[in-house]
Design a protein around this motif. Structure first.
Motif, mmCIF file in Angstrom:
data_model
loop_
_atom_site.group_PDB
_atom_site.id
_atom_site.type_symbol
_atom_site.label_atom_id
_atom_site.label_comp_id
_atom_site.label_asym_id
_atom_site.label_seq_id
_atom_site.Cartn_x
_atom_site.Cartn_y
_atom_site.Cartn_z
ATOM 1 N N CYS A 151 -3.791 -10.832 7.447
ATOM 2 C CA CYS A 151 -3.732 -10.152 6.149
ATOM 3 C C CYS A 151 -4.832 -9.112 5.914
ATOM 4 O O CYS A 151 -4.566 -8.096 5.257
ATOM 5 N N PRO A 152 -6.067 -9.295 6.401
ATOM 6 C CA PRO A 152 -7.071 -8.242 6.177
ATOM 7 C C PRO A 152 -6.662 -6.886 6.739
ATOM 8 O O PRO A 152 -7.018 -5.847 6.176
ATOM 9 N N GLY A 153 -5.914 -6.883 7.843
ATOM 10 C CA GLY A 153 -5.387 -5.616 8.329
ATOM 11 C C GLY A 153 -4.256 -5.107 7.462
ATOM 12 O O GLY A 153 -4.189 -3.926 7.122
ATOM 13 N N GLY A 154 -3.373 -6.018 7.070
ATOM 14 C CA GLY A 154 -2.232 -5.623 6.255
ATOM 15 C C GLY A 154 -2.614 -5.012 4.922
ATOM 16 O O GLY A 154 -1.980 -4.046 4.463
ATOM 17 N N TRP A 155 -3.673 -5.527 4.306
ATOM 18 C CA TRP A 155 -4.069 -5.006 2.997
ATOM 19 C C TRP A 155 -4.695 -3.619 3.075
ATOM 20 O O TRP A 155 -4.932 -2.989 2.047
ATOM 21 N N SER A 156 -4.902 -3.096 4.278
ATOM 22 C CA SER A 156 -5.361 -1.708 4.394
ATOM 23 C C SER A 156 -4.211 -0.722 4.211
ATOM 24 O O SER A 156 -4.444 0.478 4.058
ATOM 25 N N VAL A 157 -2.966 -1.231 4.211
ATOM 26 C CA VAL A 157 -1.806 -0.355 4.024
ATOM 27 C C VAL A 157 -0.950 -0.771 2.826
ATOM 28 O O VAL A 157 -0.192 0.025 2.291
ATOM 29 N N LEU A 158 -1.073 -2.005 2.386
ATOM 30 C CA LEU A 158 -0.277 -2.475 1.258
ATOM 31 C C LEU A 158 -0.589 -1.675 0.000
ATOM 32 O O LEU A 158 -1.750 -1.445 -0.334
ATOM 33 N N THR A 159 0.457 -1.269 -0.695
ATOM 34 C CA THR A 159 0.299 -0.598 -1.977
ATOM 35 C C THR A 159 1.224 -1.253 -2.988
ATOM 36 O O THR A 159 2.236 -1.859 -2.621
ATOM 37 N N GLN A 160 0.858 -1.127 -4.237
ATOM 38 C CA GLN A 160 1.670 -1.741 -5.279
ATOM 39 C C GLN A 160 3.089 -1.176 -5.239
ATOM 40 O O GLN A 160 3.302 0.025 -5.198
ATOM 41 N N GLY A 161 4.068 -2.068 -5.235
ATOM 42 C CA GLY A 161 5.455 -1.655 -5.253
ATOM 43 C C GLY A 161 6.082 -1.479 -3.879
ATOM 44 O O GLY A 161 7.289 -1.251 -3.772
ATOM 45 N N ARG A 162 5.276 -1.579 -2.794
ATOM 46 C CA ARG A 162 5.838 -1.471 -1.453
ATOM 47 C C ARG A 162 5.267 -2.581 -0.572
ATOM 48 O O ARG A 162 4.266 -2.395 0.118
ATOM 49 N N PRO A 163 5.895 -3.756 -0.582
ATOM 50 C CA PRO A 163 5.395 -4.849 0.252
ATOM 51 C C PRO A 163 5.680 -4.612 1.727
ATOM 52 O O PRO A 163 6.645 -3.932 2.100
ATOM 53 N N TYR A 164 4.815 -5.161 2.563
ATOM 54 C CA TYR A 164 4.971 -5.125 4.005
ATOM 55 C C TYR A 164 4.915 -6.551 4.537
ATOM 56 O O TYR A 164 4.330 -7.447 3.906
ATOM 57 N N VAL A 165 5.506 -6.754 5.702
ATOM 58 C CA VAL A 165 5.374 -8.020 6.416
ATOM 59 C C VAL A 165 4.984 -7.724 7.856
ATOM 60 O O VAL A 165 5.234 -6.636 8.377
ATOM 61 N N LEU A 166 4.376 -8.712 8.502
ATOM 62 C CA LEU A 166 3.946 -8.536 9.883
ATOM 63 C C LEU A 166 5.153 -8.483 10.816
ATOM 64 O O LEU A 166 6.056 -9.320 10.729
ATOM 65 N N GLY A 167 5.154 -7.496 11.709
ATOM 66 C CA GLY A 167 6.209 -7.390 12.705
ATOM 67 C C GLY A 167 5.737 -7.730 14.107
ATOM 68 O O GLY A 167 6.440 -8.383 14.876
ATOM 69 N N ARG A 168 4.519 -7.298 14.439
ATOM 70 C CA ARG A 168 3.979 -7.526 15.790
ATOM 71 C C ARG A 168 2.459 -7.572 15.696
ATOM 72 O O ARG A 168 1.853 -6.841 14.912
ATOM 73 N N ILE A 169 1.856 -8.444 16.499
ATOM 74 C CA ILE A 169 0.399 -8.524 16.525
ATOM 75 C C ILE A 169 -0.064 -8.873 17.937
ATOM 76 O O ILE A 169 0.497 -9.752 18.591
ATOM 77 N N ALA A 170 -1.066 -8.134 18.407
ATOM 78 C CA ALA A 170 -1.714 -8.409 19.684
ATOM 79 C C ALA A 170 -3.165 -8.761 19.385
ATOM 80 O O ALA A 170 -3.867 -7.980 18.734
ATOM 81 N N ALA A 171 -3.598 -9.935 19.804
ATOM 82 C CA ALA A 171 -4.946 -10.395 19.451
ATOM 83 C C ALA A 171 -5.700 -10.871 20.677
ATOM 84 O O ALA A 171 -5.107 -11.334 21.662
ATOM 85 N N ARG A 172 -7.015 -10.733 20.576
ATOM 86 C CA ARG A 172 -7.928 -11.276 21.577
ATOM 87 C C ARG A 172 -8.949 -12.132 20.850
ATOM 88 O O ARG A 172 -9.736 -11.613 20.051
ATOM 89 N N VAL A 173 -8.916 -13.416 21.116
ATOM 90 C CA VAL A 173 -9.841 -14.354 20.490
ATOM 91 C C VAL A 173 -10.904 -14.717 21.519
ATOM 92 O O VAL A 173 -10.658 -15.483 22.449
#
Length: 223
Positions: A151-173
């Protein structure tokens, strides 16, 4: 594989990052996970492992329906989103847009209506990045790190009235933070094309070291 009901994102479906973490646990090293449909909750899902030219693969089905797929990610390491001090992340979080308008207020990761979630509330920084503090819970695991990167990445693009959902994620832990430690997660929007947005997120430990990174594609949806 079962996604317990408490780990929801949108109502009735699994949080994208948490689901991706469960899927990624069936592979080793850096992994890219693609969500094909809303992940069902409290439902036994079939996990099938395989191989391709790049390495391991996984497919997750609900009956005949493909829910998610994953592969070993041989691509470049995601770029780190620059860190901020913990106190600055706390200050940014106070202005979290989701406190006043949230498309999914019961999200396990960033929902303000949850008393048992990760309570990650990424607020804006002056340059467009997001930042949130994270008091690491006692039951922290690699799967929860994947969720925290979502979500911290998603909230960099989320705007009121236009919800987004995760489609793909590549992570290195690279490391799982210690329970009770005070970490910072930053996010940044890097590109958009049509309904798709590319974002980055980075988890920093108390000493400022990078513990995990992710590159994700979010998709705008109609409500």
């Amino acid at each position: 594989m079962i996604i317990a009901a408490r780990f929801n994102g949108p109502p009735g479906s699994g949080n994208g990052g948490y689901t991706a973490g469960l899927v990624a646990a069936h592979l080793t090293g850096p992994v890219e996970v693609t969500l094909r449909r809303p992940p069902p909750l409290d439902t036994p899902l079939t996990v099938t492992a395989g191989q391709d030219a790049a390495g391991g693969t996984v497919q997750v089905h609900d009956g005949e329906a493909l829910v998610a797929s994953a592969r070993t990610d041989p691509g470049e390491r995601p770029e780190a989103v620059p860190a901020v001090p913990f106190v600055d992340a706390v200050a940014a979080s106070a202005a979290y847009p989701g406190f006043t308008a949230h498309p999914f207020p019961t999200c396990f990761v960033c929902g303000p209506d949850r008393g048992d979630g990760l309570a990650l509330f990424p607020g804006p920084l002056p340059d467009g990045r997001t930042a949130t503090p994270w008091k690491v819970p006692p039951d922290v695991s690699p799967v929860l790190v994947w969720a925290a990167l979502d979500c911290p990445g998603g909230w960099s693009v989320l705007t009121q009235g236009r919800p987004y959902v995760l489609g793909r994620i590549a992570a290195r832990v690279d490391a799982v933070p210690e329970p009770g430690s005070e970490c910072v997660i930053t996010g940044r929007h890097v590109a958009s094309e049509g309904r798709k947005a590319t974002v980055l997120s980075t988890l920093y430990g108390p000493g400022g070291d990078v513990l995990a990174l992710a590159r994700a594609t979010w998709i705008a949806v109609d409500r």
